[in-house]
Design a protein around this motif. Structure first.
Motif, PDB file in Angstrom:
ATOM      1  N   GLU A 161       0.805  -1.220   0.000  1.00  0.00           N
ATOM      2  CA  GLU A 161       0.000   0.000   0.000  1.00  0.00           C
ATOM      3  C   GLU A 161       0.838   1.269   0.000  1.00  0.00           C
ATOM      4  N   SER A 162       2.130   1.136   0.056  1.00  0.00           N
ATOM      5  CA  SER A 162       2.966   2.327  -0.019  1.00  0.00           C
ATOM      6  C   SER A 162       4.416   1.928  -0.315  1.00  0.00           C
ATOM      7  N   PHE A 163       5.017   2.612  -1.288  1.00  0.00           N
ATOM      8  CA  PHE A 163       6.401   2.281  -1.634  1.00  0.00           C
ATOM      9  C   PHE A 163       7.101   3.492  -2.251  1.00  0.00           C
ATOM     10  N   ILE A 164       8.417   3.418  -2.233  1.00  0.00           N
ATOM     11  CA  ILE A 164       9.239   4.463  -2.865  1.00  0.00           C
ATOM     12  C   ILE A 164      10.265   3.768  -3.748  1.00  0.00           C
ATOM     13  N   VAL A 165      10.528   4.361  -4.903  1.00  0.00           N
ATOM     14  CA  VAL A 165      11.628   3.859  -5.729  1.00  0.00           C
ATOM     15  C   VAL A 165      12.675   4.955  -5.745  1.00  0.00           C
ATOM     16  N   ASP A 166      13.880   4.632  -5.278  1.00  0.00           N
ATOM     17  CA  ASP A 166      14.926   5.650  -5.368  1.00  0.00           C
ATOM     18  C   ASP A 166      16.142   5.128  -6.121  1.00  0.00           C
ATOM     19  N   GLY A 167      16.991   6.048  -6.521  1.00  0.00           N
ATOM     20  CA  GLY A 167      18.145   5.673  -7.347  1.00  0.00           C
ATOM     21  C   GLY A 167      19.425   6.272  -6.777  1.00  0.00           C
ATOM     22  N   TRP A 168      20.528   5.550  -6.938  1.00  0.00           N
ATOM     23  CA  TRP A 168      21.838   6.000  -6.438  1.00  0.00           C
ATOM     24  C   TRP A 168      22.572   6.698  -7.578  1.00  0.00           C
ATOM     25  N   ASP A 169      22.840   7.986  -7.385  1.00  0.00           N
ATOM     26  CA  ASP A 169      23.463   8.732  -8.489  1.00  0.00           C
ATOM     27  C   ASP A 169      24.978   8.797  -8.333  1.00  0.00           C
ATOM     28  N   GLY A 170      25.516   7.979  -7.439  1.00  0.00           N
ATOM     29  CA  GLY A 170      26.966   7.978  -7.222  1.00  0.00           C
ATOM     30  C   GLY A 170      27.331   8.682  -5.935  1.00  0.00           C
ATOM     31  N   ALA A 215      24.374  10.054  -3.724  1.00  0.00           N
ATOM     32  CA  ALA A 215      23.258   9.997  -2.778  1.00  0.00           C
ATOM     33  C   ALA A 215      22.068   9.272  -3.405  1.00  0.00           C
ATOM     34  N   TRP A 216      21.146   8.888  -2.536  1.00  0.00           N
ATOM     35  CA  TRP A 216      19.892   8.297  -3.016  1.00  0.00           C
ATOM     36  C   TRP A 216      18.918   9.418  -3.368  1.00  0.00           C
ATOM     37  N   LYS A 217      18.332   9.318  -4.560  1.00  0.00           N
ATOM     38  CA  LYS A 217      17.329  10.309  -4.990  1.00  0.00           C
ATOM     39  C   LYS A 217      16.015   9.585  -5.236  1.00  0.00           C
ATOM     40  N   ILE A 218      14.939  10.178  -4.769  1.00  0.00           N
ATOM     41  CA  ILE A 218      13.639   9.546  -5.019  1.00  0.00           C
ATOM     42  C   ILE A 218      13.278   9.695  -6.501  1.00  0.00           C
ATOM     43  N   LEU A 219      13.027   8.593  -7.173  1.00  0.00           N
ATOM     44  CA  LEU A 219      12.633   8.653  -8.585  1.00  0.00           C
ATOM     45  C   LEU A 219      11.119   8.703  -8.707  1.00  0.00           C
ATOM     46  N   SER A 220      10.471   7.957  -7.825  1.00  0.00           N
ATOM     47  CA  SER A 220       9.008   7.909  -7.872  1.00  0.00           C
ATOM     48  C   SER A 220       8.508   7.240  -6.602  1.00  0.00           C
ATOM     49  N   SER A 221       7.223   7.388  -6.354  1.00  0.00           N
ATOM     50  CA  SER A 221       6.653   6.687  -5.205  1.00  0.00           C
ATOM     51  C   SER A 221       5.204   6.367  -5.521  1.00  0.00           C
ATOM     52  N   GLY A 222       4.631   5.506  -4.772  1.00  0.00           N
ATOM     53  CA  GLY A 222       3.248   5.146  -5.059  1.00  0.00           C
ATOM     54  C   GLY A 222       2.602   4.427  -3.898  1.00  0.00           C
ATOM     55  N   THR A 223       1.372   4.065  -4.120  1.00  0.00           N
ATOM     56  CA  THR A 223       0.619   3.356  -3.084  1.00  0.00           C
ATOM     57  C   THR A 223       0.513   1.884  -3.487  1.00  0.00           C
ATOM     58  N   LEU A 275       5.825   3.007 -13.410  1.00  0.00           N
ATOM     59  CA  LEU A 275       6.133   4.359 -12.948  1.00  0.00           C
ATOM     60  C   LEU A 275       7.007   5.015 -14.009  1.00  0.00           C
ATOM     61  N   ALA A 276       6.480   6.058 -14.606  1.00  0.00           N
ATOM     62  CA  ALA A 276       7.275   6.751 -15.617  1.00  0.00           C
ATOM     63  C   ALA A 276       7.704   8.081 -15.022  1.00  0.00           C
ATOM     64  N   PHE A 277       8.953   8.456 -15.236  1.00  0.00           N
ATOM     65  CA  PHE A 277       9.446   9.722 -14.676  1.00  0.00           C
ATOM     66  C   PHE A 277      10.461  10.307 -15.647  1.00  0.00           C
ATOM     67  N   SER A 278      10.960  11.488 -15.320  1.00  0.00           N
ATOM     68  CA  SER A 278      11.950  12.062 -16.237  1.00  0.00           C
ATOM     69  C   SER A 278      13.278  11.322 -16.065  1.00  0.00           C
ATOM     70  N   GLU A 279      14.128  11.428 -17.070  1.00  0.00           N
ATOM     71  CA  GLU A 279      15.370  10.643 -17.095  1.00  0.00           C
ATOM     72  C   GLU A 279      16.265  10.886 -15.882  1.00  0.00           C
ATOM     73  N   TYR A 280      16.821   9.808 -15.336  1.00  0.00           N
ATOM     74  CA  TYR A 280      17.816   9.912 -14.261  1.00  0.00           C
ATOM     75  C   TYR A 280      18.999   9.040 -14.621  1.00  0.00           C
ATOM     76  N   LYS A 281      20.174   9.480 -14.194  1.00  0.00           N
ATOM     77  CA  LYS A 281      21.353   8.624 -14.354  1.00  0.00           C
ATOM     78  C   LYS A 281      21.654   8.007 -13.000  1.00  0.00           C
ATOM     79  N   VAL A 282      21.622   6.707 -12.940  1.00  0.00           N
ATOM     80  CA  VAL A 282      21.834   6.020 -11.651  1.00  0.00           C
ATOM     81  C   VAL A 282      22.656   4.752 -11.877  1.00  0.00           C
ATOM     82  N   SER A 283      23.220   4.246 -10.799  1.00  0.00           N
ATOM     83  CA  SER A 283      23.897   2.947 -10.920  1.00  0.00           C
ATOM     84  C   SER A 283      23.186   1.878 -10.088  1.00  0.00           C
ATOM     85  N   LYS A 284      22.301   2.327  -9.206  1.00  0.00           N
ATOM     86  CA  LYS A 284      21.522   1.374  -8.414  1.00  0.00           C
ATOM     87  C   LYS A 284      20.097   1.895  -8.295  1.00  0.00           C
TER      88      LYS A 284
END
Ligand code: FUL
Length: 696
Positions: free
Chosen positions: A640-649, A651-659, A667-676
């Motif tokens: 019922e609740s989650f966050i997707v975040d990405g490691w940009d080298g 720090a962790w940045k939130i890419l998207s979240s949802g219920t 989950l579609a979002f604007s482009e991010y460069k991440v390794s994790k």
């Protein structure tokens, strides 16, 4: 200080070692306690389970032999009772016995039910109509148990002619199909104990009860199945309600086509009054294969035709009305749109479904009880003569003015009672047991509450439709706005279908040729329907020729290209995946399962862990713009609740979240460069179960 340091240091080293040691022991004890947990099996049944007639039944009944096969890590308990029936109205219903309570107190991990043999006695079988519903309620009893056991229902062993009143013919003709139906309906597991005994009458000395060798055969069959299902038994308990097999199959279709086609196509209307002359229907170039090929090339999995819309005109050769293709000019009245489309669907491997409008503005009896018979006869025709049907679409628009056989006027009906829907639904179950039924109240899938093709950002497959006055709901009589999100604690599993037309209207109108939705718009709708745990039912109306218009085809193909491009290569493939926890540390539940191609394998956590995270390490920098998540919904919808975040080298940045996630969340979002990428499940109704993660 030095001395002190020494004294402190030595014990520190010892302490640390000791602590490591203790931690290791505790962890391994903990792990083995989890993996070695005794698995409890409750064998429910009649005298066959009890072991009547078997010498030394304490050792030789089938549950006792099963226990010997499994050894002490399993506890098999015999809850067999002589003469008991499954039917509540049978002479000795299992329902009335203390054992039913004892099974619940036992808190089993597995329940095996073998009942039905005593129900075949004539004085019991007169209640045969209640067998399926009693059995389903019986299963409910165990689904409610705290341990959420895995339930197996058995096709009982054969009975050889004897004088107990038990009839093998009833087992064959009635019990076996009923049990198969129940299995699909309740999504429980099936064990066939009938087939292994074929031709083995020597194992039944009194013609009904297997002897010791017969009991061994039963135990062996069950053992083999349970052994194979071992990881299933350890799998997370289901959170009810859960989907039926037919709902699961439907959910995988995701995107399919609606065809609105009738006299309206020729009169330029959306709702025909019912007085249109049949002759007007003349799609001279009608080509079912052209339509179906486009549907297939567009990536859709099926097609639903308006076999009859509100105007009452039938696109098939119905023997119950003259208001049909039979009296049209088209193909000299010999054509059958439903037949051609169903044949073409078969040829191209698409599913085929029908819309049969309950409201009929042509029929003279509409509003009277006679009409119901007419409606059901038509339903029978459609469900009998056109092969496999995957979906039956029941509209909620009902009653109003019309032609009504020349009587003209307004006929209102009581939406709650007029159609007696439960009886109508039975026809579908009987003639097309695998078909799902759509309406505002299900019983299999629900209208999402708008005709614009999108579900809520929160979208539960659980739903408890309420009537407008909080009373009994019915198609066309619900608080339909709630359907967009469903209900977290809804009593029913009723996933959402999002219907929308590619044009403003449902039927073809030349004036709308310039108003065809863009591919981009359709793509957005796709994300808001399929990407939000719903399905997308996209209407494309054939034109007066009886073909798709080229404008619609163009957009459909562009839309297909957009999807193909957006989901071309899954960047998660080959990445390294780990999780904060996985069930029993057993590979059957390990995080790798979210990256394999098997939608039936999944990552699951221990029962007590309801917030957890999954880490995908790409080991290089990637550019990401969408993430696709799937829960393993056969065990219920949980998150019922989650966050997707990405490691940009750094720090962790939130890419998207949802219920909610459910069958599929994109989950579609604007482009991010991440390794994790990390999926953090913040809140879940129960331990999360994720079957698939894709990254694009
Ligand atoms: C509605 C009907 O009244 C429309 O004409 C259309 O068939 C749509 C899909 O359902 O209730």
């Amino acid at each position: 200080m030095h001395f002190q340091g020494m004294t402190l240091n030595i014990p520190n080293v010892i302490n640390r070692k000791l602590i490591y040691c203790i931690v290791a022991i505790v962890l391994s004890l903990h792990a083995s306690a989890q993996t070695d947990r005794v698995i409890k099996i409750a064998c429910i049944g009649n005298s066959i389970t009890y072991g009547a007639g078997i010498q030394d039944r304490e050792r030789n009944s089938y549950p006792a032999q099963l226990q010997q096969m499994f050894g002490k890590r399993w506890e098999v308990r015999n809850f067999g009772l002589n003469g008991r029936t499954l039917l509540k109205k049978g002479d000795y219903p299992y329902w009335n016995e203390r054992e039913l309570i004892e099974v619940k107190e036992f808190n089993p991990n597995v329940v095996i039910i073998m009942l039905g043999t005593n129900d075949t006695k004539p004085w019991n079988w007169k209640y045969k109509n209640e067998f399926v519903s009693d059995y389903e309620k019986f299963i409910d009893e165990f689904q409610k148990i705290e341990s959420h056991p895995l339930i197996y229902i058995c096709i009982p062993v054969p009975a050889f002619p004897g004088d107990w009143g038990i009839r093998d013919s009833i087992i064959r003709v009635d019990i076996i199909p009923s049990i198969k139906q129940i299995q699909r309906e309740k999504n429980v597991s099936l064990i066939d104990l009938y087939t292994p005994f074929t031709g083995k009458s020597e194992l039944f000395p009194d013609e009904v009860h297997p002897n010791q060798d017969g009991a061994r055969l039963i135990a062996r069959e069950i053992y083999n199945i349970l052994y194979q299902d071992y990881h299933l038994i350890k799998s997370p308990p289901a959170i009810y309600p859960i989907p039926t097999v037919r709902q699961l199959e439907w959910q995988n279709l995701e995107y399919y086509c609606f065809l609105h086609f009738t006299t309206n196509t020729f009169t330029d209307k959306e709702w025909g009054y019912g007085d249109e002359p049949e002759s007007i229907f003349n799609p001279v170039e009608f080509d079912a294969e052209q339509i179906v090929r486009v549907v297939k090339d567009a990536g859709m999995k099926g097609l639903i035709i308006t076999a009859k819309h509100h105007d009452g005109f039938c696109l098939w050769q119905s023997k119950y009305t003259e208001h049909s293709v039979k009296n049209s000019l088209w193909r000299d009245g010999k054509g059958d749109v439903v037949e051609d489309l169903s044949d073409a669907c078969k040829k191209y491997g698409l599913k085929f479904g029908v819309y049969l409008s309950p409201w009929d503005r042509n029929h003279r009896d509409y509003g009277k009880s006679e009409y119901l018979e007419y409606y059901r006869n038509q339903l029978r025709e459609l469900l009998t003569n056109y092969g496999e049907i995957f979906e039956v679409w029941f509209d909620g628009a009902n009653g109003g003015d019309g032609y009504y056989g020349g009587e003209h006027g307004t006929r209102m009906i009581d939406r709650k009672t007029y159609y007696d829907w439960k009886e109508t639904w039975k026809i579908v179950r009987e003639l097309q047991p695998n078909a799902v039924m759509f309406s505002d109240v299900g019983p299999d899938i629900r209208w999402v509450g708008n005709e614009n093709g999108y579900a809520g950002e929160t979208c539960w497959s659980l739903y408890g439709p309420a009537g407008k006055q909080n009373d009994e709901p019915a198609p066309g009589y619900t608080k339909y706005k709630e359907a967009i999100e469903g209900h977290r604690d809804g009593k029913l599993w009723l996933p959402a279908e999002c219907d929308v037309s590619i044009r403003p209207g449902w039927f073809y109108h030349e004036r709308e040729d310039t108003l065809v939705k863009s591919a981009k718009k359709l793509f957005d709708l796709y994300l808001q329907s399929v990407g939000r745990n719903g399905s997308l039912l996209l209407n494309i109306p054939p034109d007066r020729r009886g073909r798709f218009n080229k404008k619609d085809i163009k957009v459909l193909m562009e839309f297909k290209k957009l999807r193909d491009a957006a989901f071309a290569s899954n960047l998660a493939k080959g990445a390294n995946v780990t999780a904060s926890n996985y069930r029993y540390n057993d590979i059957h539940f390990s995080p790798d399962n979210v990256l394999d191609d098997d939608k039936n394998s999944y990552w699951a956590t221990d029962d007590s862990v309801i917030s957890a995270s999954l880490l995908i390490d790409f080991k290089r920098q990637i550019t990401v713009e969408s993430v696709l998540l799937q829960e393993y919904i056969a065990l219920g919808q949980r998150i019922e609740s989650f966050i997707v975040d990405g490691w940009d080298g750094k720090a962790w940045k939130i890419l998207s979240s949802g219920t909610t996630i459910g069958h599929k969340r994109i989950l579609a979002f604007s482009e991010y460069k991440v390794s994790k990428i990390r999926l953090n499940i913040i809140k879940s109704k129960s331990s999360p179960v994720i079957s698939n993660v894709e990254v694009y």
